[in-house]
Design a protein around this motif. Structure first.
Motif, PDB file in Angstrom:
ATOM      1  N   ARG A  63      30.705  36.897  56.633  1.00 45.33           N
ATOM      2  CA  ARG A  63      30.470  36.958  58.079  1.00 45.33           C
ATOM      3  C   ARG A  63      28.996  37.213  58.366  1.00 45.33           C
ATOM      4  N   GLU A  64      28.467  38.169  57.695  1.00 42.10           N
ATOM      5  CA  GLU A  64      27.050  38.502  57.762  1.00 42.10           C
ATOM      6  C   GLU A  64      26.576  38.704  56.324  1.00 42.10           C
ATOM      7  N   ASP A  65      25.313  39.003  56.162  1.00 45.41           N
ATOM      8  CA  ASP A  65      24.741  39.202  54.835  1.00 45.41           C
ATOM      9  C   ASP A  65      25.192  40.553  54.272  1.00 45.41           C
ATOM     10  N   ALA A  66      25.781  40.541  53.075  1.00 45.49           N
ATOM     11  CA  ALA A  66      26.226  41.769  52.420  1.00 45.49           C
ATOM     12  C   ALA A  66      25.993  41.658  50.918  1.00 45.49           C
ATOM     13  N   THR A  67      25.449  42.718  50.346  1.00 46.94           N
ATOM     14  CA  THR A  67      25.293  42.816  48.901  1.00 46.94           C
ATOM     15  C   THR A  67      25.931  44.128  48.477  1.00 46.94           C
ATOM     16  N   ILE A  68      26.805  44.036  47.490  1.00 46.40           N
ATOM     17  CA  ILE A  68      27.543  45.199  47.010  1.00 46.40           C
ATOM     18  C   ILE A  68      27.256  45.350  45.521  1.00 46.40           C
ATOM     19  N   TYR A  69      26.643  46.477  45.153  1.00 45.79           N
ATOM     20  CA  TYR A  69      26.335  46.779  43.759  1.00 45.79           C
ATOM     21  C   TYR A  69      27.355  47.785  43.241  1.00 45.79           C
ATOM     22  N   HIS A  70      27.627  47.749  41.949  1.00 49.93           N
ATOM     23  CA  HIS A  70      28.467  48.806  41.385  1.00 49.93           C
ATOM     24  C   HIS A  70      28.099  49.073  39.925  1.00 49.93           C
ATOM     25  N   ALA A  71      28.372  50.319  39.519  1.00 50.40           N
ATOM     26  CA  ALA A  71      28.272  50.747  38.125  1.00 50.40           C
ATOM     27  C   ALA A  71      29.542  51.537  37.839  1.00 50.40           C
ATOM     28  N   GLN A  72      30.144  51.310  36.669  1.00 49.00           N
ATOM     29  CA  GLN A  72      31.425  51.946  36.392  1.00 49.00           C
ATOM     30  C   GLN A  72      31.537  52.396  34.950  1.00 49.00           C
ATOM     31  N   LEU A  73      32.371  53.415  34.767  1.00 45.40           N
ATOM     32  CA  LEU A  73      32.702  53.936  33.446  1.00 45.40           C
ATOM     33  C   LEU A  73      34.221  53.964  33.370  1.00 45.40           C
ATOM     34  N   LEU A  74      34.779  53.182  32.434  1.00 49.94           N
ATOM     35  CA  LEU A  74      36.227  53.014  32.360  1.00 49.94           C
ATOM     36  C   LEU A  74      36.760  53.296  30.967  1.00 49.94           C
ATOM     37  N   GLY A  75      37.961  53.858  30.910  1.00 52.97           N
ATOM     38  CA  GLY A  75      38.726  53.880  29.679  1.00 52.97           C
ATOM     39  C   GLY A  75      39.451  52.554  29.593  1.00 52.97           C
ATOM     40  N   VAL A  76      39.346  51.853  28.452  1.00 55.78           N
ATOM     41  CA  VAL A  76      39.901  50.502  28.334  1.00 55.78           C
ATOM     42  C   VAL A  76      40.797  50.382  27.105  1.00 55.78           C
ATOM     43  N   GLN A  77      41.761  49.472  27.215  1.00 52.53           N
ATOM     44  CA  GLN A  77      42.611  49.130  26.078  1.00 52.53           C
ATOM     45  C   GLN A  77      42.887  47.632  26.132  1.00 52.53           C
ATOM     46  N   ARG A  78      42.626  46.969  25.018  1.00 50.19           N
ATOM     47  CA  ARG A  78      42.867  45.523  24.925  1.00 50.19           C
ATOM     48  C   ARG A  78      43.693  45.252  23.683  1.00 50.19           C
ATOM     49  N   ASN A  79      44.731  44.440  23.869  1.00 50.35           N
ATOM     50  CA  ASN A  79      45.504  43.948  22.737  1.00 50.35           C
ATOM     51  C   ASN A  79      46.099  42.597  23.128  1.00 50.35           C
ATOM     52  N   ARG A  80      47.003  42.079  22.313  1.00 53.26           N
ATOM     53  CA  ARG A  80      47.552  40.747  22.592  1.00 53.26           C
ATOM     54  C   ARG A  80      48.524  40.739  23.765  1.00 53.26           C
ATOM     55  N   GLU A  81      48.985  41.903  24.199  1.00 53.42           N
ATOM     56  CA  GLU A  81      49.938  41.983  25.301  1.00 53.42           C
ATOM     57  C   GLU A  81      49.290  42.300  26.642  1.00 53.42           C
ATOM     58  N   ARG A  82      48.197  43.106  26.632  1.00 59.65           N
ATOM     59  CA  ARG A  82      47.599  43.539  27.894  1.00 59.65           C
ATOM     60  C   ARG A  82      46.108  43.852  27.731  1.00 59.65           C
ATOM     61  N   ASP A  83      45.455  43.905  28.874  1.00 59.00           N
ATOM     62  CA  ASP A  83      44.039  44.259  28.983  1.00 59.00           C
ATOM     63  C   ASP A  83      43.940  45.167  30.209  1.00 59.00           C
ATOM     64  N   VAL A  84      43.714  46.470  30.000  1.00 57.03           N
ATOM     65  CA  VAL A  84      43.698  47.424  31.117  1.00 57.03           C
ATOM     66  C   VAL A  84      42.466  48.318  31.043  1.00 57.03           C
ATOM     67  N   GLY A  85      42.052  48.811  32.200  1.00 54.91           N
ATOM     68  CA  GLY A  85      40.957  49.769  32.290  1.00 54.91           C
ATOM     69  C   GLY A  85      41.115  50.623  33.533  1.00 54.91           C
ATOM     70  N   ILE A  86      40.844  51.920  33.397  1.00 56.34           N
ATOM     71  CA  ILE A  86      40.954  52.853  34.520  1.00 56.34           C
ATOM     72  C   ILE A  86      39.759  53.798  34.457  1.00 56.34           C
ATOM     73  N   GLY A  87      39.167  54.080  35.632  1.00 56.39           N
ATOM     74  CA  GLY A  87      38.049  55.010  35.626  1.00 56.39           C
ATOM     75  C   GLY A  87      37.351  55.129  36.961  1.00 56.39           C
ATOM     76  N   ALA A  88      36.067  55.502  36.884  1.00 53.14           N
ATOM     77  CA  ALA A  88      35.256  55.780  38.066  1.00 53.14           C
ATOM     78  C   ALA A  88      34.223  54.680  38.288  1.00 53.14           C
ATOM     79  N   ARG A  89      33.905  54.473  39.567  1.00 54.13           N
ATOM     80  CA  ARG A  89      32.917  53.451  39.938  1.00 54.13           C
ATOM     81  C   ARG A  89      32.055  53.969  41.085  1.00 54.13           C
ATOM     82  N   TRP A  90      30.731  53.833  40.923  1.00 51.02           N
ATOM     83  CA  TRP A  90      29.814  54.058  42.040  1.00 51.02           C
ATOM     84  C   TRP A  90      29.588  52.701  42.691  1.00 51.02           C
ATOM     85  N   THR A  91      29.800  52.620  44.005  1.00 50.54           N
ATOM     86  CA  THR A  91      29.589  51.384  44.748  1.00 50.54           C
ATOM     87  C   THR A  91      28.525  51.628  45.809  1.00 50.54           C
ATOM     88  N   GLN A  92      27.564  50.711  45.881  1.00 49.65           N
ATOM     89  CA  GLN A  92      26.475  50.808  46.850  1.00 49.65           C
ATOM     90  C   GLN A  92      26.527  49.577  47.754  1.00 49.65           C
TER      91      GLN A  92
END
Length: 189
Positions: A63-92
């Motif tokens: 609609r208008e000009d918007a820029t959204i930055y983020h940095a995140q730290l996540l706990g992750v798990q990847r295998n042949r059945e699933r790919d998941v991550g949960i954690g914190a994110r700073w959004t600017q």
């Protein structure tokens, strides 16, 4: 267009720095997607087994000009059945409606289809509540769904839908900053 190129260049440099900080031995990835009104670039790398550090930028003219930055730290798990991550994110948020940032929580989750192991379905969501924000930002969120296809072990292509919005504590109030379809590619190494 020049502003968009500057945002992507800054994000690429930040992503490269994150990957160098994560170390050459750790898993990492680069992600680029395009939509009718937006472009997004992300980079992430595991700093140790099961902990990923990442960051990215969305530039949208929804609609208008918007820029959204983020940095995140996540706990992750990847295998042949699933790919998941949960954690914190700073959004600017840097928008025509207001500017500000905050700390939020969220994650992502994808499941691989047993009948088609190259296909995964899932989504992500991050919410920044008003209690941990600064500037004009009262609260904000980004949510999305994606269908991914692994062309090779290191290259996924995907289609999806995304919505990003923020509530500013000024005269502009609640604004949708990006909404729509996207197509992207994700490189893993």
């Amino acid at each position: 267009m020049k502003t968009l190129v500057n945002h992507i260049a800054k994000a690429a440099l930040a992503g490269g720095a994150l990957l160098v900080a994560a170390g050459a031995h750790a898993a990492g990835g680069l992600d680029l997607n395009l939509g009718p009104d937006a472009v997004q670039f992300e980079a992430a790398g595991e700093i140790t087994h099961g902990i990923a550090l990442g960051g990215g930028v969305i530039h949208s003219d929804y609609r208008e000009d918007a820029t959204i930055y983020h940095a995140q730290l996540l706990g992750v798990q990847r295998n042949r059945e699933r790919d998941v991550g949960i954690g914190a994110r700073w959004t600017q948020f840097d928008t025509d409606y207001g500017n500000g940032g905050g700390l939020g929580l969220g994650g992502y989750g994808y499941v691989y289809l047993p009948q088609a192991p190259a296909v995964s379905l899932g989504g992500y969501g991050f919410y920044t509540p008003g209690v941990v924000t600064s500037g004009d930002l009262d609260d904000g969120y980004e949510v999305g769904v994606r269908a991914r296809y692994a062309f090779t072990p290191n290259v996924d292509g995907y289609v999806g839908l995304r919505q990003a919005a923020a509530d500013f504590d000024n005269r502009h109030g609640n604004r949708t900053l990006d909404r729509g379809a996207q197509v992207g590619v994700r490189l893993s190494f």
